[in-house]
Design a protein around this motif. Sequence first.
Motif, mmCIF file in Angstrom:
data_model
loop_
_atom_site.group_PDB
_atom_site.id
_atom_site.type_symbol
_atom_site.label_atom_id
_atom_site.label_comp_id
_atom_site.label_asym_id
_atom_site.label_seq_id
_atom_site.Cartn_x
_atom_site.Cartn_y
_atom_site.Cartn_z
ATOM 1 N N HIS A 330 0.853 -1.195 0.000
ATOM 2 C CA HIS A 330 0.000 0.000 0.000
ATOM 3 C C HIS A 330 0.885 1.240 0.000
ATOM 4 O O HIS A 330 1.756 1.405 0.866
ATOM 5 C CB HIS A 330 -0.906 0.003 1.233
ATOM 6 C CG HIS A 330 -1.649 1.281 1.461
ATOM 7 N ND1 HIS A 330 -2.784 1.609 0.773
ATOM 8 C CD2 HIS A 330 -1.407 2.319 2.296
ATOM 9 C CE1 HIS A 330 -3.220 2.787 1.180
ATOM 10 N NE2 HIS A 330 -2.390 3.246 2.104
ATOM 11 N N CYS A 334 -0.228 8.150 -2.458
ATOM 12 C CA CYS A 334 -1.376 8.206 -3.373
ATOM 13 C C CYS A 334 -2.427 7.145 -3.083
ATOM 14 O O CYS A 334 -3.459 7.099 -3.742
ATOM 15 C CB CYS A 334 -0.899 8.076 -4.817
ATOM 16 S SG CYS A 334 -0.171 6.456 -5.210
ATOM 17 N N GLU A 335 -2.167 6.220 -2.128
ATOM 18 C CA GLU A 335 -3.074 5.143 -1.726
ATOM 19 C C GLU A 335 -3.311 4.140 -2.847
ATOM 20 O O GLU A 335 -4.364 3.508 -2.911
ATOM 21 C CB GLU A 335 -4.413 5.706 -1.225
ATOM 22 C CG GLU A 335 -4.278 6.529 0.040
ATOM 23 C CD GLU A 335 -5.530 6.523 0.887
ATOM 24 O OE1 GLU A 335 -6.005 5.429 1.227
ATOM 25 O OE2 GLU A 335 -6.027 7.609 1.196
ATOM 26 N N GLU A 336 -2.345 3.999 -3.743
ATOM 27 C CA GLU A 336 -2.387 2.899 -4.703
ATOM 28 C C GLU A 336 -2.020 1.617 -3.979
ATOM 29 O O GLU A 336 -1.273 1.623 -2.992
ATOM 30 C CB GLU A 336 -1.413 3.179 -5.852
ATOM 31 C CG GLU A 336 -1.419 2.133 -6.950
ATOM 32 C CD GLU A 336 -2.755 2.024 -7.677
ATOM 33 O OE1 GLU A 336 -3.695 1.469 -7.058
ATOM 34 O OE2 GLU A 336 -2.848 2.478 -8.826
ATOM 35 N N CYS A 356 2.247 3.123 -9.309
ATOM 36 C CA CYS A 356 2.602 4.524 -9.155
ATOM 37 C C CYS A 356 4.122 4.682 -9.088
ATOM 38 O O CYS A 356 4.868 3.719 -8.896
ATOM 39 C CB CYS A 356 1.961 5.112 -7.899
ATOM 40 S SG CYS A 356 2.542 4.342 -6.369
ATOM 41 N N TYR A 475 -11.371 -0.588 -3.900
ATOM 42 C CA TYR A 475 -12.136 0.448 -4.576
ATOM 43 C C TYR A 475 -11.493 1.796 -4.277
ATOM 44 O O TYR A 475 -10.618 1.926 -3.409
ATOM 45 C CB TYR A 475 -13.597 0.448 -4.105
ATOM 46 C CG TYR A 475 -13.764 0.526 -2.606
ATOM 47 C CD1 TYR A 475 -13.865 1.745 -1.952
ATOM 48 C CD2 TYR A 475 -13.811 -0.634 -1.830
ATOM 49 C CE1 TYR A 475 -14.006 1.826 -0.577
ATOM 50 C CE2 TYR A 475 -13.950 -0.564 -0.456
ATOM 51 C CZ TYR A 475 -14.041 0.663 0.162
ATOM 52 O OH TYR A 475 -14.173 0.736 1.525
ATOM 53 N N TYR A 476 -11.930 2.819 -5.007
ATOM 54 C CA TYR A 476 -11.463 4.188 -4.820
ATOM 55 C C TYR A 476 -12.634 5.061 -4.388
ATOM 56 O O TYR A 476 -13.733 4.950 -4.941
ATOM 57 C CB TYR A 476 -10.867 4.760 -6.111
ATOM 58 C CG TYR A 476 -9.692 3.979 -6.649
ATOM 59 C CD1 TYR A 476 -8.449 4.061 -6.053
ATOM 60 C CD2 TYR A 476 -9.830 3.163 -7.772
ATOM 61 C CE1 TYR A 476 -7.358 3.359 -6.555
ATOM 62 C CE2 TYR A 476 -8.763 2.454 -8.285
ATOM 63 C CZ TYR A 476 -7.529 2.553 -7.665
ATOM 64 O OH TYR A 476 -6.466 1.852 -8.157
ATOM 65 N N HIS A 481 -9.976 11.463 -4.005
ATOM 66 C CA HIS A 481 -9.120 11.772 -5.150
ATOM 67 C C HIS A 481 -9.665 12.958 -5.949
ATOM 68 O O HIS A 481 -9.366 13.096 -7.137
ATOM 69 C CB HIS A 481 -8.999 10.543 -6.055
ATOM 70 C CG HIS A 481 -8.427 9.353 -5.356
ATOM 71 N ND1 HIS A 481 -7.090 9.218 -5.076
ATOM 72 C CD2 HIS A 481 -9.023 8.238 -4.861
ATOM 73 C CE1 HIS A 481 -6.870 8.069 -4.453
ATOM 74 N NE2 HIS A 481 -8.037 7.457 -4.314
ATOM 75 N N PRO A 520 -6.238 1.576 -13.224
ATOM 76 C CA PRO A 520 -5.209 2.048 -12.283
ATOM 77 C C PRO A 520 -5.545 3.445 -11.771
ATOM 78 O O PRO A 520 -6.359 4.175 -12.367
ATOM 79 C CB PRO A 520 -3.921 2.048 -13.121
ATOM 80 C CG PRO A 520 -4.226 1.173 -14.303
ATOM 81 C CD PRO A 520 -5.696 1.301 -14.549
ATOM 82 N N LEU A 521 -4.934 3.810 -10.660
ATOM 83 C CA LEU A 521 -5.230 5.099 -10.062
ATOM 84 C C LEU A 521 -4.878 6.249 -11.002
ATOM 85 O O LEU A 521 -5.567 7.278 -11.026
ATOM 86 C CB LEU A 521 -4.478 5.244 -8.740
ATOM 87 C CG LEU A 521 -4.729 6.524 -7.942
ATOM 88 C CD1 LEU A 521 -6.203 6.662 -7.588
ATOM 89 C CD2 LEU A 521 -3.872 6.540 -6.678
ATOM 90 N N PHE A 524 -7.670 6.542 -13.377
ATOM 91 C CA PHE A 524 -8.835 6.967 -12.610
ATOM 92 C C PHE A 524 -8.822 8.489 -12.443
ATOM 93 O O PHE A 524 -9.823 9.171 -12.679
ATOM 94 C CB PHE A 524 -8.836 6.260 -11.247
ATOM 95 C CG PHE A 524 -10.026 6.555 -10.382
ATOM 96 C CD1 PHE A 524 -11.181 5.811 -10.479
ATOM 97 C CD2 PHE A 524 -9.978 7.593 -9.460
ATOM 98 C CE1 PHE A 524 -12.275 6.073 -9.677
ATOM 99 C CE2 PHE A 524 -11.062 7.882 -8.658
ATOM 100 C CZ PHE A 524 -12.215 7.115 -8.771
ATOM 101 N N LYS A 525 -7.680 9.033 -12.031
ATOM 102 C CA LYS A 525 -7.572 10.477 -11.851
ATOM 103 C C LYS A 525 -7.647 11.215 -13.188
ATOM 104 O O LYS A 525 -8.192 12.325 -13.266
ATOM 105 C CB LYS A 525 -6.269 10.812 -11.131
ATOM 106 C CG LYS A 525 -6.242 10.420 -9.668
ATOM 107 C CD LYS A 525 -4.948 10.869 -9.018
ATOM 108 C CE LYS A 525 -4.948 10.569 -7.529
ATOM 109 N NZ LYS A 525 -3.681 11.011 -6.889
#
Length: 558
Positions: A330, A334-336, A356, A475-476, A481, A520-521, A524-525
């Motif tokens: 973890h 960025c909490e990826e 990341c 999940y996000y 974010h 991926p994060l 997502f962003k």
Amino acid sequence: MCICHLPCRPVKPNIIGEQISSKMGAHYHCIICSATITRRTDMLGHVRRHVNKGETKSRYIVVSTTKPSNEILKEADTDVQVCPNYSIPQKTDSYFNPKMKLNRQLIFCTLAALAEERKPLECLDAFGATGIMGLQWAKHLGNAVKVTINDMNENSVTLIQKNCHLNKLKVVVDSKEKEGGDCLGEEEQNLGNIKVTKMDANVLMHLRSFDFIHLDPFGTSVNYLDSAFRNIRNLGIVSVTSTDISSLYAKAQHVARRHYGCNIVRTEYYKELAARIVVAAVARAAARCNKGIEVLFAVALEHFVLVVVRVLRGPTSADETAKKIQYLIHCQWCEERIFQKDGNMVEENPYRQLPCNCHGTMPGKTAIELGPLWSSSLFNTGFLKRMLFESLHHGVDDIQTLIKTLIFESECTLQSQFSTQTPSNVKKQEENDVFIKTTDTTMEHLQGKRKSHEVITNLAKKQKSDVSTEHPPFYYNIHRHSIKGMNMPKLKKFLCYLSQAGFRVSRTHFDPMGVRTDAPLLQFKSILLQYSTPTYTGGQSEGYVQSSPENSVADRVE
């Protein structure tokens, strides 16, 4: 001033030698514990301790000498008699929590779905308290189940017997039948018998075999998992309710390490993290008994975590289950997150596994290792659809919305893409579990070890081929974010945008604003920024220039 204390009154000190100081001019007298408090600040703390324990009435003020009558509550057409302080665990032996109604309904639908495979079922409610759960099983499922309600407390056992008589059910205590009424009607004769036992739960589960076991102790359930899997029958179901949310939700991390042997921190996906912690503990207990598990569903709400698993007997299933317990990497910036790759070799740079690049751009160590956790699927789509059918059949309306959300989450699809089916089609829906596909021949699998081994082998091969169809882990949260100075799109629209970009996406019951997706994060962003609109405030609107999608996501976030 609290209602349980008398108003302060000055008292002249009794001077006996030099033991009592003459400075004492007043005191407060507690009429609950007859304690004398000198200072007002000490009195306030003393009051809070009484309130926290539920002691808000004086035991010295007695209006009537008769014993207060027990209250009768009704839930799911089942009457249950409760003690006066039924909602306070510290003040009553038979604790009854009305907030756990959703939990009881989920377990009832689980048992109803299992009863369609084979009957009669030997069912155990290991911690009966008032017996409300076992009473609902026997009253609504009838002769399809043989219910055993157990509790260690003698007062609880007596109350369970009274509640059985109240619902006109037969009680079996020490092989002696006690009818709940003088005469039973024709409809009431079809109801099943209830066996009430007063025994330690570990001892009872070691002595007898069951098809369905429900564990709901006050707190953690790790002390009863070994006994539950010792004599559980093949293809049976074990449901575990954990209410120690302070440790599971990373508020007391040292307790989670002590009970579950797991290292965790508070993350945005802490509820799913808690569910995977409990499943990992259940899987280890099953593997110690040469049994494997298949997770049917896992639910984590505000005040409990419910995990329901199916038992697969044999060392092959146990080995396959043990392989699904892994550690999680973890990123704290960025909490990826990502599960560690299989293998025993020490990796030189574990940060390479993360999608990341925080370790390369941020100083110091950026990631932490969490676990061990359950890394495979948390839901069985076919079994959830059968539960939905049973909820419709028995009129359990409160959990239908939750079960539908679990079905969408298990398939990782939007609700608009879900095809509505009639209840008859839902019941015939093919499941991922090969045992449930062949429910008519379930008893044949129980008769021979060779047949069971062949079915388990086929299940293992099918699970390997269906790894890609499992829902993405974790999940996000869309708010965690969000981008400063930008208005985010509505959640429903954002889910459609992710789906149009080619990613699997769905909502999750763990978080109302959570998005379960395989994106991926970074992507997502990027999509979140692409469909966000700028917030115009004052003179900043004239000089604002919207960033192009080709720019770096990190620059746009800044």
